[in-house]
Design an enzyme around this catalytic site. Sequence first.
Site, PDB file in Angstrom:
ATOM      1  N   CYS A 116     -17.609 -13.573  -3.817  1.00 60.45           N
ATOM      2  CA  CYS A 116     -16.274 -14.100  -3.936  1.00 60.45           C
ATOM      3  C   CYS A 116     -15.563 -13.508  -3.086  1.00 60.45           C
ATOM      4  CB  CYS A 116     -16.543 -13.408  -5.408  1.00 60.45           C
ATOM      5  SG  CYS A 116     -17.385 -14.047  -6.537  1.00 60.45           S
ATOM      6  N   HIS A 255      -9.666 -10.896  -7.903  1.00 61.83           N
ATOM      7  CA  HIS A 255     -10.096 -12.077  -7.464  1.00 61.83           C
ATOM      8  C   HIS A 255     -10.655 -11.961  -9.397  1.00 61.83           C
ATOM      9  CE1 HIS A 255     -13.773 -13.916  -8.548  1.00 61.83           C
ATOM     10  NE2 HIS A 255     -15.011 -13.083  -8.423  1.00 61.83           N
ATOM     11  N   ASN A 285     -14.422 -17.743 -13.953  1.00 62.38           N
ATOM     12  CA  ASN A 285     -14.328 -16.556 -12.026  1.00 62.38           C
ATOM     13  C   ASN A 285     -14.985 -18.018 -11.310  1.00 62.38           C
ATOM     14  OD1 ASN A 285     -15.660 -15.986 -10.438  1.00 62.38           O
ATOM     15  ND2 ASN A 285     -16.871 -14.636 -10.967  1.00 62.38           N
TER      16      ASN A 285
HETATM   17  O1  UT7 Z   1     -17.561 -12.632  -9.387  1.00 64.81           O
HETATM   18  C1  UT7 Z   1     -17.859 -11.878  -8.652  1.00 64.81           C
HETATM   19  C2  UT7 Z   1     -18.943 -10.852  -9.796  1.00 64.81           C
HETATM   20  N1  UT7 Z   1     -19.047 -10.854 -11.737  1.00 64.81           N
HETATM   21  C3  UT7 Z   1     -18.498  -9.990 -12.418  1.00 64.81           C
HETATM   22  O2  UT7 Z   1     -17.611  -9.567 -11.997  1.00 64.81           O
HETATM   23  C4  UT7 Z   1     -19.100 -10.121 -13.524  1.00 64.81           C
HETATM   24  C5  UT7 Z   1     -18.841  -8.806 -14.181  1.00 64.81           C
HETATM   25  N2  UT7 Z   1     -19.672  -8.594 -15.299  1.00 64.81           N
HETATM   26  C6  UT7 Z   1     -18.997  -8.590 -16.444  1.00 64.81           C
HETATM   27  O3  UT7 Z   1     -18.170 -10.087 -16.353  1.00 64.81           O
HETATM   28  C7  UT7 Z   1     -19.256  -8.374 -18.231  1.00 64.81           C
HETATM   29  O4  UT7 Z   1     -20.526  -8.077 -17.514  1.00 64.81           O
HETATM   30  C8  UT7 Z   1     -19.647  -9.491 -18.847  1.00 64.81           C
HETATM   31  C9  UT7 Z   1     -19.017 -10.530 -19.302  1.00 64.81           C
HETATM   32  C10 UT7 Z   1     -20.707 -10.797 -17.787  1.00 64.81           C
HETATM   33  C11 UT7 Z   1     -20.651  -9.620 -19.878  1.00 64.81           C
HETATM   34  O5  UT7 Z   1     -19.868  -8.819 -21.003  1.00 64.81           O
HETATM   35  P1  UT7 Z   1     -20.385  -6.876 -21.065  1.00 64.81           P
HETATM   36  O6  UT7 Z   1     -19.471  -6.251 -21.780  1.00 64.81           O
HETATM   37  O7  UT7 Z   1     -21.136  -6.317 -19.562  1.00 64.81           O
HETATM   38  O8  UT7 Z   1     -21.696  -7.377 -22.237  1.00 64.81           O
HETATM   39  P2  UT7 Z   1     -22.963  -7.504 -22.031  1.00 64.81           P
HETATM   40  O9  UT7 Z   1     -24.141  -7.799 -21.009  1.00 64.81           O
HETATM   41  O10 UT7 Z   1     -23.425  -5.625 -21.817  1.00 64.81           O
HETATM   42  O11 UT7 Z   1     -23.757  -7.515 -23.348  1.00 64.81           O
HETATM   43  C12 UT7 Z   1     -23.430  -6.939 -24.259  1.00 64.81           C
HETATM   44  C13 UT7 Z   1     -24.263  -8.338 -25.645  1.00 64.81           C
HETATM   45  C14 UT7 Z   1     -25.577  -8.338 -25.118  1.00 64.81           C
HETATM   46  O12 UT7 Z   1     -25.795  -8.119 -26.696  1.00 64.81           O
HETATM   47  P3  UT7 Z   1     -27.224  -6.948 -26.991  1.00 64.81           P
HETATM   48  O13 UT7 Z   1     -28.164  -7.205 -26.543  1.00 64.81           O
HETATM   49  O14 UT7 Z   1     -25.996  -6.293 -26.719  1.00 64.81           O
HETATM   50  O15 UT7 Z   1     -27.305  -7.694 -28.436  1.00 64.81           O
HETATM   51  C15 UT7 Z   1     -25.404  -9.630 -24.663  1.00 64.81           C
HETATM   52  O16 UT7 Z   1     -26.840 -11.076 -24.998  1.00 64.81           O
HETATM   53  O17 UT7 Z   1     -23.115  -9.166 -25.463  1.00 64.81           O
HETATM   54  C16 UT7 Z   1     -24.595 -10.448 -25.631  1.00 64.81           C
HETATM   55  N3  UT7 Z   1     -24.255 -11.836 -24.919  1.00 64.81           N
HETATM   56  C17 UT7 Z   1     -23.223 -12.445 -25.833  1.00 64.81           C
HETATM   57  N4  UT7 Z   1     -23.109 -12.977 -26.979  1.00 64.81           N
HETATM   58  C18 UT7 Z   1     -22.459 -14.043 -26.669  1.00 64.81           C
HETATM   59  C19 UT7 Z   1     -23.666 -12.069 -23.217  1.00 64.81           C
HETATM   60  N5  UT7 Z   1     -23.505 -13.077 -22.735  1.00 64.81           N
HETATM   61  C20 UT7 Z   1     -22.880 -13.308 -24.536  1.00 64.81           C
HETATM   62  C21 UT7 Z   1     -22.273 -14.417 -24.890  1.00 64.81           C
HETATM   63  N6  UT7 Z   1     -22.344 -14.963 -26.068  1.00 64.81           N
HETATM   64  N7  UT7 Z   1     -21.865 -15.570 -23.816  1.00 64.81           N
END
Ligand code: UT7
Length: 330
Positions: A116, A255, A285
Amino acid sequence: MSKSKKIGITGLGMYVPKKVLANKDLEKMVDTSDEWITTRTGIKKRRIVKPGTPSSVLAVEAAKRALSQAKIKPEDLEVIIVATVTPDMPFPSTACFVQSKLKAKNAAAFDIGAACSGFIYGLVIAKQFIETGLYKNALVIGVEVLTSITDWTDRNTCVLFGDGAGAAVVEPVASGGIISTYLGADGNLANLLYMPGGGSRHPASSQTVNKRMHYIKMSGSEVFKFAVRIMTDAATRAVCDAHIACPDIKLLIPHQANMRIIDSVRKRIGLKPEQVFLNVAKYGNVSAASTIMALCEAVEEKRVKKNDYIVLVAFGGGFTWGSCVIKWSY
Ligand code: UT7
């Protein structure tokens, strides 16, 4: 050639495929909801190519627009740098396909891999080429067809990515230009965001396909935390090196990975919401294309005018990061 020569951007172009994939469409594909995607990422939709469309097709469209804006004929172009994690194929470079399609027969051409952060890495390389006098101009392109490496069964990642391209012509400028730049990397964190299959470590085989190794793998929350810290640090360094202060910044163009990351970075730097450009809701993204597409739209929407200070900042797989301050030239 003197290092005091001003080098800036003289033309911009972007291209996104017509097809829109909305959060509602993803609800039918994986266990997710528009509400979750919107609140956790800020993304509402993304553009996606017709399957089988390679990155070079998007790159050429963006490049033509940038060249026309800069009033440069393809045959007068001296170097083409393409930043992408989704090249047409491992080799030759996507830059070579772009060179051929543009008929830029006098241009050197190569790809860079900085995920990225790729567009900012490319911009810094282009600046050095022109500063040293090796080339008079450069075309820097950020392009991705991320849908070609997206695992449509993995809700953790498939809701995040889209396809698109942005391009910038870099040349000596009469006023303004790229004032400060900063690049960094930490290869120890490679396994937090990567695509394991298809390279020399795991060449493509039925096993790598069965293990879904040709898709993006990401440890979302670790990446999130690092992104906030390093994008804040990188933007701050470029701003300090440019000898400007927060109120001088017309627009931070980050980004576009996640609205919450961008908002945390903005608050840590001490900027007002109107000092930050956002288009993550429309495109998701788009990795190496993200920052340059945002810059294109910011200029098109007249959020950036001549003599404004803008800050580009990006972070991505590697990990890599980069930032720069530009005093806008037109
Ligand atoms: O491009 C360069 C790098 N990329 C980034 O910068 C992305 C960086 N990361 C992020 O943007 C975020 O970490 C995400 C958007 C990917 C995830 O958000 P988060 O607030 O960090 O959520 P999490 O990974 O801690 O997951 C929270 C919950 C989980 O459920 P449990 O384990 O708490 O029951 C996931 O399974 O959200 C669940 N989850 C979803 N639920 C509904 C993860 N993806 C989804 C989804 N829909 N698409």
